[in-house]
Motif scaffolding. Structure first.
Motif, PDB file in Angstrom:
ATOM      1  N   VAL A  36     -38.937  29.251 -18.348  1.00 50.94           N
ATOM      2  CA  VAL A  36     -38.469  28.334 -17.625  1.00 50.94           C
ATOM      3  C   VAL A  36     -37.964  29.072 -16.221  1.00 50.94           C
ATOM      4  O   VAL A  36     -37.889  28.405 -15.270  1.00 50.94           O
ATOM      5  CB  VAL A  36     -37.166  27.548 -18.318  1.00 50.94           C
ATOM      6  CG1 VAL A  36     -36.194  26.664 -17.246  1.00 50.94           C
ATOM      7  CG2 VAL A  36     -37.688  26.946 -19.392  1.00 50.94           C
ATOM      8  N   THR A  40     -38.560  27.955 -12.253  1.00 55.26           N
ATOM      9  CA  THR A  40     -37.498  27.422 -11.342  1.00 55.26           C
ATOM     10  C   THR A  40     -37.470  28.465 -10.104  1.00 55.26           C
ATOM     11  O   THR A  40     -36.964  27.813  -9.108  1.00 55.26           O
ATOM     12  CB  THR A  40     -36.223  27.511 -12.429  1.00 55.26           C
ATOM     13  OG1 THR A  40     -36.498  27.082 -13.479  1.00 55.26           O
ATOM     14  CG2 THR A  40     -35.168  26.887 -11.594  1.00 55.26           C
ATOM     15  N   ALA A 100     -40.878  22.786 -13.761  1.00 53.90           N
ATOM     16  CA  ALA A 100     -39.801  23.292 -14.209  1.00 53.90           C
ATOM     17  C   ALA A 100     -39.039  22.265 -15.225  1.00 53.90           C
ATOM     18  O   ALA A 100     -38.528  22.798 -16.036  1.00 53.90           O
ATOM     19  CB  ALA A 100     -38.739  23.633 -13.253  1.00 53.90           C
ATOM     20  N   HIS A 103     -40.814  22.495 -18.537  1.00 53.64           N
ATOM     21  CA  HIS A 103     -40.570  23.771 -19.224  1.00 53.64           C
ATOM     22  C   HIS A 103     -38.972  23.535 -19.930  1.00 53.64           C
ATOM     23  O   HIS A 103     -39.037  23.849 -21.003  1.00 53.64           O
ATOM     24  CB  HIS A 103     -40.599  25.046 -18.341  1.00 53.64           C
ATOM     25  CG  HIS A 103     -41.978  25.554 -17.842  1.00 53.64           C
ATOM     26  ND1 HIS A 103     -42.743  25.164 -17.211  1.00 53.64           N
ATOM     27  CD2 HIS A 103     -42.302  26.658 -18.288  1.00 53.64           C
ATOM     28  CE1 HIS A 103     -43.811  25.666 -17.126  1.00 53.64           C
ATOM     29  NE2 HIS A 103     -43.548  26.816 -17.872  1.00 53.64           N
ATOM     30  N   LEU A 104     -38.369  22.942 -19.065  1.00 54.62           N
ATOM     31  CA  LEU A 104     -37.020  22.782 -19.731  1.00 54.62           C
ATOM     32  C   LEU A 104     -36.865  21.904 -20.775  1.00 54.62           C
ATOM     33  O   LEU A 104     -36.324  22.324 -22.142  1.00 54.62           O
ATOM     34  CB  LEU A 104     -36.006  22.296 -18.661  1.00 54.62           C
ATOM     35  CG  LEU A 104     -34.452  22.265 -18.933  1.00 54.62           C
ATOM     36  CD1 LEU A 104     -33.902  23.912 -19.391  1.00 54.62           C
ATOM     37  CD2 LEU A 104     -33.608  21.783 -17.767  1.00 54.62           C
ATOM     38  N   TYR A 105     -37.604  20.954 -20.912  1.00 52.64           N
ATOM     39  CA  TYR A 105     -38.032  19.780 -22.189  1.00 52.64           C
ATOM     40  C   TYR A 105     -38.678  20.496 -23.177  1.00 52.64           C
ATOM     41  O   TYR A 105     -38.087  20.326 -24.330  1.00 52.64           O
ATOM     42  CB  TYR A 105     -38.516  18.484 -21.499  1.00 52.64           C
ATOM     43  CG  TYR A 105     -38.705  17.809 -22.566  1.00 52.64           C
ATOM     44  CD1 TYR A 105     -37.646  16.835 -23.186  1.00 52.64           C
ATOM     45  CD2 TYR A 105     -40.121  17.732 -23.178  1.00 52.64           C
ATOM     46  CE1 TYR A 105     -38.152  16.031 -24.162  1.00 52.64           C
ATOM     47  CE2 TYR A 105     -40.448  16.688 -24.359  1.00 52.64           C
ATOM     48  CZ  TYR A 105     -39.344  15.965 -24.910  1.00 52.64           C
ATOM     49  OH  TYR A 105     -39.676  15.213 -25.886  1.00 52.64           O
TER      50      TYR A 105
END
Length: 165
Positions: A36, A40, A100, A103-105
């Motif tokens: 992540v 980001t 991003a 990736h976070l999810y």
């Protein structure tokens, strides 16, 4: 500005390399932070590139950053160069910010999956390939990015293939 253009795709590529090489030594949290975090950081660099692009107004409407001569055969020369113009800047925003968020999810979605480190490594390679695709200056580099996107799609889908016993 030229180094900034190169850092946008290279940071997710570095995330891919770090996760791929050291996944046995990293726990899930470290893999998630690398995965992540690299995308980001690339998104933040895209914001900075956008601010610089809008404030300085490059000559010819685009920033061109030359790498090195890739192929030099007779009269044919192909360089590895990245171009940041208004269209590629918009695509970089979309790729890095949506990437991003995905990736976070995925950190929570993939928490119990055995392929957690491989998934984040492949996703970082996918993001880097898409960025190379949209920033490429010539058809050979664009083709390399396009093939990278196709290959990553194949290996990400292949994460969930299991032989029936």
């Amino acid at each position: 500005m030229t180094i900034l253009i190169w850092l946008i795709p290279l940071i997710p590529l570095a995330g891919f390399l770090l996760i791929s090489l050291f996944w046995k030594f990293l726990n899930r949290r470290a893999v998630a932070i690398l995965g992540v975090g690299s995308v980001t950081i690339s998104a933040v660099l895209t914001i900075i590139a956008g601010i610089l692009f809008l404030s300085s107004g490059p000559e010819g409407g685009a920033f061109v950053s030359s790498g090195y001569t890739w192929i030099n055969a007779g009269d044919f020369t192909s360089q590895i160069r990245l171009v940041l113009d208004p269209l590629s800047l918009v695509f970089c925003f979309v790729i890095t910010f949506v990437g991003a968020l995905i990736h976070l999810y995925s950190v929570e979605f993939m928490k119990d999956d055995d392929g957690f480190p491989r998934f984040f490594a492949y996703m970082n390679l996918f993001i880097a390939s898409m960025l190379i695709l949209v920033l490429a200056d010539n058809l050979l580099l664009l083709y390399l990015g396009w093939e990278g996107v196709g290959f990553c799609s194949y290996i990400i889908i292949g994460l969930w293939y299991k032989e029936q016993e």
